[in-house]
Design a protein around this motif. Structure first.
Motif, PDB file in Angstrom:
ATOM      1  N   GLY A  83      50.474  44.682  35.272  1.00  0.00           N
ATOM      2  CA  GLY A  83      50.181  43.664  36.266  1.00  0.00           C
ATOM      3  C   GLY A  83      49.125  43.908  37.120  1.00  0.00           C
ATOM      4  O   GLY A  83      48.835  42.917  37.985  1.00  0.00           O
ATOM      5  N   ILE A  84      48.741  45.139  37.295  1.00  0.00           N
ATOM      6  CA  ILE A  84      47.708  45.699  38.259  1.00  0.00           C
ATOM      7  C   ILE A  84      46.169  45.572  37.418  1.00  0.00           C
ATOM      8  O   ILE A  84      46.316  46.125  36.468  1.00  0.00           O
ATOM      9  N   THR A  85      45.231  44.986  38.019  1.00  0.00           N
ATOM     10  CA  THR A  85      43.929  44.935  37.602  1.00  0.00           C
ATOM     11  C   THR A  85      43.012  45.598  38.261  1.00  0.00           C
ATOM     12  O   THR A  85      43.181  46.242  39.486  1.00  0.00           O
ATOM     13  N   LEU A  86      41.868  46.066  37.731  1.00  0.00           N
ATOM     14  CA  LEU A  86      40.760  46.876  38.286  1.00  0.00           C
ATOM     15  C   LEU A  86      40.450  46.113  39.611  1.00  0.00           C
ATOM     16  O   LEU A  86      40.187  46.821  40.842  1.00  0.00           O
ATOM     17  N   ARG A  87      40.519  44.769  39.616  1.00  0.00           N
ATOM     18  CA  ARG A  87      40.179  44.189  41.126  1.00  0.00           C
ATOM     19  C   ARG A  87      40.991  44.250  42.136  1.00  0.00           C
ATOM     20  O   ARG A  87      40.723  44.345  43.278  1.00  0.00           O
ATOM     21  N   ASP A  88      42.365  44.674  41.755  1.00  0.00           N
ATOM     22  CA  ASP A  88      43.539  44.968  42.668  1.00  0.00           C
ATOM     23  C   ASP A  88      43.334  46.432  43.398  1.00  0.00           C
ATOM     24  O   ASP A  88      43.735  46.499  44.526  1.00  0.00           O
ATOM     25  N   VAL A  89      42.456  47.308  42.688  1.00  0.00           N
ATOM     26  CA  VAL A  89      42.440  48.717  43.251  1.00  0.00           C
ATOM     27  C   VAL A  89      41.027  48.996  43.560  1.00  0.00           C
ATOM     28  O   VAL A  89      40.814  49.900  44.264  1.00  0.00           O
ATOM     29  N   VAL A  90      40.099  48.191  43.418  1.00  0.00           N
ATOM     30  CA  VAL A  90      38.743  48.583  44.085  1.00  0.00           C
ATOM     31  C   VAL A  90      38.374  47.077  44.800  1.00  0.00           C
ATOM     32  O   VAL A  90      38.447  46.067  44.407  1.00  0.00           O
ATOM     33  N   HIS A  91      37.520  47.467  45.944  1.00  0.00           N
ATOM     34  CA  HIS A  91      37.025  46.629  46.619  1.00  0.00           C
ATOM     35  C   HIS A  91      35.381  46.895  47.057  1.00  0.00           C
ATOM     36  O   HIS A  91      35.079  47.771  47.467  1.00  0.00           O
TER      37      HIS A  91
ATOM     38  N   VAL B 196      32.533  54.472  39.517  1.00  0.00           N
ATOM     39  CA  VAL B 196      33.881  54.827  39.748  1.00  0.00           C
ATOM     40  C   VAL B 196      34.667  55.206  38.811  1.00  0.00           C
ATOM     41  O   VAL B 196      34.907  54.571  37.834  1.00  0.00           O
ATOM     42  N   ARG B 197      35.397  56.378  39.107  1.00  0.00           N
ATOM     43  CA  ARG B 197      36.144  56.914  37.997  1.00  0.00           C
ATOM     44  C   ARG B 197      37.459  56.830  38.410  1.00  0.00           C
ATOM     45  O   ARG B 197      37.984  57.133  39.425  1.00  0.00           O
ATOM     46  N   PHE B 198      38.639  56.644  37.315  1.00  0.00           N
ATOM     47  CA  PHE B 198      39.926  56.720  37.556  1.00  0.00           C
ATOM     48  C   PHE B 198      40.468  57.588  36.507  1.00  0.00           C
ATOM     49  O   PHE B 198      39.904  57.638  35.361  1.00  0.00           O
ATOM     50  N   THR B 199      41.690  58.104  36.918  1.00  0.00           N
ATOM     51  CA  THR B 199      42.426  58.770  36.159  1.00  0.00           C
ATOM     52  C   THR B 199      43.855  58.264  35.839  1.00  0.00           C
ATOM     53  O   THR B 199      44.218  57.507  36.704  1.00  0.00           O
TER      54      THR B 199
END
Length: 646
Positions: A533-541, A524-527
């Motif tokens: 306060g936002i972690t990777l766990r918050d944006v990836v399921h 998974v790539r992000f730009t």
């Protein structure tokens, strides 16, 4: 000792079983009897020593090795075993306690050649390799002969190669065969006794059919075990042990254990497939719909074709992994890995390049545009690499290894056979969880003996009732790379865990590495950047699910479609079933002539039966109460009043 053991032999024969291997006390008594030069039972005693003592670092093997070493060095005598025969018997013990005396005998002018031959076929030498190499550098010709034999992989090339054509008879079980079908959980305490436990194989899934296999084997025929789906479930090692006991071959000088066998499945569960490889079997995934029970087939492993006896093609397959023919030849994947490491080590000591005796392993290169995801990077670190591409066969270092109690005794047996006296992994943990609530006598014995066995080798043994292994390892926050918790649902908070059967758990603990074919993983790539306060766990399921959602089923070998009617909570299941049966004939009348509608499973039958039994119990209880009141009061009026009140 002999009289007691012969009685045991007859008792087991009456059960259709071979006798149990000799323990340390029995082996000690046997050796003492052999020292006395007995005339009666002489050859039988010698056969017991050669074939009924477990190899490796079993306590009985230590007694056997000490006795034979004493004879070989002239410190003890037996009319049945001369010095040369003692060296030959030491060479059948696989490794462990037999290695030091064999290395000593390389310096014996009379027995040096025999010791060389014995060591050349021994793979489990581990650190003792350095002593043999040192003797070779000092000019000992016999020691150099051992190193040259290892370097030439004679331990491997002297064994028969996988045949280009294998003739077998199909033993087919329709549908899915899970590990509990092959190794029933209710017989779990007998799993360490492979021949006894194997008698329960198929007792509910294909009852009475073991006699078919026995009759074919008695006729000298090779049996191919065939199923649509094979090996789902968690008891992979014991399931393989049972199956291979029926379709495999005896291992010389290793009592009550077999290897080899042919397994053909439309789908074979991955861990079961790996466990079959470890056992020296030939597992093949192929279309089995055209294979019939009792049919004679010809398997062409290198062509990837299965035909009938007349040559008509029945199925095609791809032989995977590429090393499978070598695994079958070596006697199993574990033996091949250890042997290859020994061969490469010997070749380096002699200044030689890589061996060409084995199938070359090809590793797929990662796509430059893709790079490595986190999992291949973690495994790569455990292998000393930047990363490991999916599909690559590798041997990552195992820092943490866990073993649970139901498979613990089998793991201990594997550890002994690997001649392991000290664990090579950083942490080996043994739990006692599944067998604590209602322990059998065998479980209680395991609780007493297994902790000491593990701690003697540097492991950690939890107390009975402390919890299951995966819950302990799930909470570990120690820095980690790769490991195995045995159970498929073990996860490491830091690092990565791979599931394994008891054989691979033992291998990982003993050698500190574990064979692995790197699975696929997601990238998974992000730009941009994450907001505060936002972690990777918050944006990836991430969700664990089947790779293929398709499924299929058969009834009487014909394709079928299954439809389930599931009552909602707090509804009357019996009323729903009654309404279903009321409408069933009307639905059948609307179907085409070549389509049938049958009820495969109706759980309300058991509910109705339970209700009927409750009603029957109430009536019986009511009658008994009335009868008891009358017996004590002796008056009908006094009896009727409380009965009516009830």
């Amino acid at each position: 000792m002999l009289e007691a053991y012969l009685t045991h032999v007859e008792q087991r024969r009456a059960q259709g079983l071979p006798p149990l291997p000799l323990d340390a006390a029995q082996t000690r008594g046997l050796c003492e009897r052999l020292r006395q030069s007995p005339e009666e039972f002489g050859q039988r005693l010698l056969s017991l020593l050669a074939d009924r003592v477990p190899p490796g670092v079993d306590p009985a093997a230590q007694v056997k090795a000490g006795f034979l070493a004493a004879i070989a060095k002239g410190a003890a005598h037996s009319a049945l075993i001369d010095r040369r025969r003692a060296v030959q018997l030491l060479g059948t013990m696989l490794g462990g306690y037999n290695v030091p005396p064999l290395i000593d005998l390389l310096e014996d002018a009379e027995l040096g050649a025999a010791a060389r031959d014995a060591l050349s076929g021994t793979l489990l030498v581990f650190d003792a390799f350095d002593r043999v190499a040192a003797l070779a550098r000092q000019g000992n010709a016999y020691a150099r002969g051992v190193v040259e034999s290892w370097a030439a992989a004679e331990w491997f090339t002297r064994r028969p190669a996988l045949a280009p054509e294998i003739k077998a008879v199909v033993f087919k079980v329709e549908g899915e065969i899970n590990t509990d079908d092959l190794s029933p959980a209710r017989h779990a305490p007998t799993r360490p006794d492979i021949p006894l436990h194997a008698q329960s194989m198929g007792e509910s899934r294909f009852p009475g059919r073991l006699a078919e296999i026995a009759a074919l084997r008695a006729d000298g025929r090779t049996v191919a075990f065939v199923g649509d789906v094979i090996g789902t479930g968690s008891s992979r090692k014991s399931a393989c042990n049972s199956l291979i006991w029926h379709i495999g071959e005896d291992i010389p000088h290793v009592p009550n254990k077999r290897r080899g066998g042919i397994i053909l499945g439309g789908a074979i569960a991955p861990i079961f497939f790996n466990t079959a490889e470890d056992c020296g079997a030939l597992p093949i995934q192929c279309d089995v719909t055209r294979l019939r029970n009792g049919q004679t087939i010809l398997i062409h492993p290198f062509k990837g074709v299965i035909t009938d006896a007349d040559g008509a093609e029945l199925s095609r397959f791809s032989l995977k992994p590429a090393s499978l023919p070598d695994e079958c030849r070596a006697g199993g994947r574990v033996a091949l890995i250890i042997g290859r490491q020994l061969t490469e080590r010997a070749r380096r000591a002699l200044g030689m390049g890589p061996s060409d005796a084995f199938v070359a392993e090809s590793a797929p290169a990662p796509r430059k545009s893709a790079g490595y995801t986190l999992a291949p990077k973690i495994v790569g670190r455990a292998c000393g690499l930047d990363g490991v591409a999916p599909g690559t066969a590798c041997l990552p270092k195992m820092t943490t290894v866990g073993s649970q109690d139901t498979t613990g005794p089998m793991t201990a047996d594997e550890i002994r056979e690997l001649a392991c006296l000290k664990f090579s992994c950083d942490l080996f943990m043994q739990s006692f969880c599944h067998t604590c609530a209602y322990p059998t006598d065998i479980d209680k014995k395991t609780h007493q003996t297994l902790p000491g066995f593990m701690t003697e080798r540097g492991g950690v043994a939890l107390k009975p009732g402390d919890g299951v292994i995966h819950s302990w390892l799930n909470r570990m926050i120690l820095p980690d790379t790769a490991g195995t918790g045995g159970d498929s649902h073990t996860r490491f908070p830091i690092g990565i865990s791979f599931p394994a059967g008891s054989g691979l758990v033992a291998f990982a603990g003993a050698l500190g590495v574990m064979p692995l074919e790197m699975p696929e993983s997601a990238l998974v790539r992000f730009t941009g950047a994450l907001r505060p306060g936002i972690t990777l766990r918050d944006v990836v399921h991430a969700e664990l699910g089947p790779q293929d959602l398709r499924s299929g089923s058969k009834s009487n070998r014909l394709p079928r479609i299954g439809v389930a009617i599931i009552p909602q909570p707090n509804t009357d299941a019996i009323a729903i079933a009654d309404e279903f049966y009321r409408r069933l004939d009307g639905v059948r009348a609307q179907l085409p002539a070549d389509v049938t509608l049958d009820v495969g499973y109706d759980f309300t039958r058991f509910v109705r039966r339970a209700i009927a039994e409750v009603e029957e119990t109430l009536l019986v209880a009511f009658g008994l109460v009335a009868l008891i009141i009358f017996v004590f009061l002796r008056d009908w009026r006094s009896t009727i009043i409380p009965v009516v009140a009830i």
